[in-house]
Design a protein around this motif. Structure first.
Motif, mmCIF file in Angstrom:
data_model
loop_
_atom_site.group_PDB
_atom_site.id
_atom_site.type_symbol
_atom_site.label_atom_id
_atom_site.label_comp_id
_atom_site.label_asym_id
_atom_site.label_seq_id
_atom_site.Cartn_x
_atom_site.Cartn_y
_atom_site.Cartn_z
ATOM 1 N N THR A 157 0.821 -1.198 0.000
ATOM 2 C CA THR A 157 0.000 0.000 0.000
ATOM 3 C C THR A 157 0.860 1.255 0.000
ATOM 4 O OG1 THR A 157 -1.716 -1.150 1.251
ATOM 5 C CG2 THR A 157 -1.783 1.245 1.313
ATOM 6 N N GLY A 158 0.431 2.256 -0.740
ATOM 7 C CA GLY A 158 1.030 3.576 -0.725
ATOM 8 C C GLY A 158 -0.078 4.589 -0.494
ATOM 9 N N TYR A 159 0.287 5.861 -0.394
ATOM 10 C CA TYR A 159 -0.682 6.913 -0.106
ATOM 11 C C TYR A 159 -0.506 8.074 -1.077
ATOM 12 C CZ TYR A 159 -1.284 4.245 4.119
ATOM 13 O OH TYR A 159 -1.527 3.226 4.988
ATOM 14 N N ILE A 160 -1.634 8.598 -1.561
ATOM 15 C CA ILE A 160 -1.626 9.752 -2.461
ATOM 16 C C ILE A 160 -2.505 10.825 -1.831
ATOM 17 C CG2 ILE A 160 -2.247 10.612 -4.750
ATOM 18 C CD1 ILE A 160 -1.495 7.897 -5.877
ATOM 19 N N TYR A 161 -2.036 12.083 -1.895
ATOM 20 C CA TYR A 161 -2.760 13.179 -1.279
ATOM 21 C C TYR A 161 -4.018 13.503 -2.081
ATOM 22 C CZ TYR A 161 -3.427 17.312 1.580
ATOM 23 O OH TYR A 161 -3.941 18.235 2.457
ATOM 24 N N ALA A 162 -5.063 13.931 -1.379
ATOM 25 C CA ALA A 162 -6.382 14.178 -1.968
ATOM 26 C C ALA A 162 -6.349 15.118 -3.165
ATOM 27 C CB ALA A 162 -7.316 14.742 -0.896
ATOM 28 N N SER A 163 -5.512 16.144 -3.142
ATOM 29 C CA SER A 163 -5.494 17.113 -4.241
ATOM 30 C C SER A 163 -5.019 16.511 -5.550
ATOM 31 C CB SER A 163 -4.626 18.319 -3.877
ATOM 32 O OG SER A 163 -3.276 17.922 -3.716
ATOM 33 N N ASP A 164 -4.417 15.328 -5.517
ATOM 34 C CA ASP A 164 -3.913 14.676 -6.724
ATOM 35 C C ASP A 164 -4.863 13.622 -7.274
ATOM 36 O OD1 ASP A 164 -1.552 16.189 -6.447
ATOM 37 O OD2 ASP A 164 -0.736 14.711 -5.059
ATOM 38 N N LEU A 165 -6.042 13.464 -6.665
ATOM 39 C CA LEU A 165 -6.992 12.427 -7.050
ATOM 40 C C LEU A 165 -8.307 13.031 -7.522
ATOM 41 C CD1 LEU A 165 -6.450 10.084 -3.985
ATOM 42 C CD2 LEU A 165 -5.594 9.708 -6.308
#
Length: 183
Positions: free
Chosen positions: A100-108
Motif C-alpha cells: 500500500t502507498g498513499y496519495i494526497y487528496a489534491s492529486d486524485l
C-alpha cells in the motif's frame, strides 16, 4: 445474524456479525457511538484518476518518504479502502508490486464508482471548497454560500481530516470545507 465489513481504524477492516443492521455501540464512557461504519464491497477497490504528477508516499504523511516513480497525469490508481476514506487527507492505494502507498487528496479526481451520500451539511457562512483538507495544500475549487446544503460521503460530524468536512461535488469529485462553516 448479518455479517459485515466494518472499519476499525487507519483503513483497516474486519468482518463482524451484527444482530441487525445499523446497531449503535457505546464508547468506554458508555456514551452512544455512531452506527458501525459499514464498508460497501462495491466501494473497495474503486479507482481514482491522477490529476497531475504526484509522488506515492510510504505513509499518510508528507514526511514519511516516497516510493520511486510516482504517478503521472491521467493514470489510474486502485483504492485499498472505500473511495471516500482519507487519513489526514491521504488515500491508500495499491502498489503495482504489492503493498500500500498513499496519495494526497489534491492529486486524485474522478472516483469510480462515485461515493454515495451518507449525510448532509448546511453552510453557515460563505466558504471555499478545496481539493484537499488544507488551506495551504488545497486549492480552491468552488465556493458555497450561507444556507446552501452540501452532501457528504462520510458520517456527519466526522472532521478527522484536519478539521475539514468531506463533501461531494456535482461533478462526482470530492471536496473539502472547513468544519467551522458547516452544521
Amino acid at each position: 445474524m448479518l455479517t459485515r465489513l466494518v472499519r476499525i481504524g487507519a483503513g483497516a477492516t474486519m468482518l463482524v456479525g451484527l444482530i441487525s443492521a445499523g446497531l449503535a455501540g457505546a464508547n468506554a464512557a458508555g456514551a452512544a457511538t455512531p452506527k458501525a461504519d459499514t464498508v460497501r464491497p462495491s466501494y473497495i477497490g474503486c479507482t481514482y484518476t491522477i490529476s497531475h504528477p504526484t509522488p506515492i508516499y510510504k505513509k499518510a504523511s508528507f514526511t514519511g518518504g516516497t516510493y520511486g516513480g510516482g504517478k503521472h497525469t491521467g493514470q489510474a490508481v486502485t483504492s485499498e479502502d472505500e473511495c471516500a476514506y482519507f487519513t489526514a487527507g491521504f488515500h491508500s492505494v495499491r502498489l503495482s508490486g504489492g503493498g500500500t502507498g498513499y496519495i494526497y487528496a489534491s492529486d486524485l479526481v474522478k472516483p469510480s464508482p462515485q461515493p454515495s451520500v451518507e449525510s448532509r451539511y448546511t453552510i453557515t457562512g460563505s466558504v471555499n471548497v478545496r481539493n484537499a483538507p488544507s488551506t495551504t495544500r488545497g486549492a480552491v475549487i468552488a465556493t458555497k454560500s450561507k444556507g446552501q446544503v452540501v452532501t457528504s460521503p462520510w458520517y456527519k460530524g466526522d472532521f478527522s481530516n484536519n478539521g475539514f468536512a468531506e463533501v461531494l461535488m456535482g461533478n462526482g469529485n470530492i471536496g473539502w470545507i472547513s468544519s467551522a462553516y458547516v452544521s
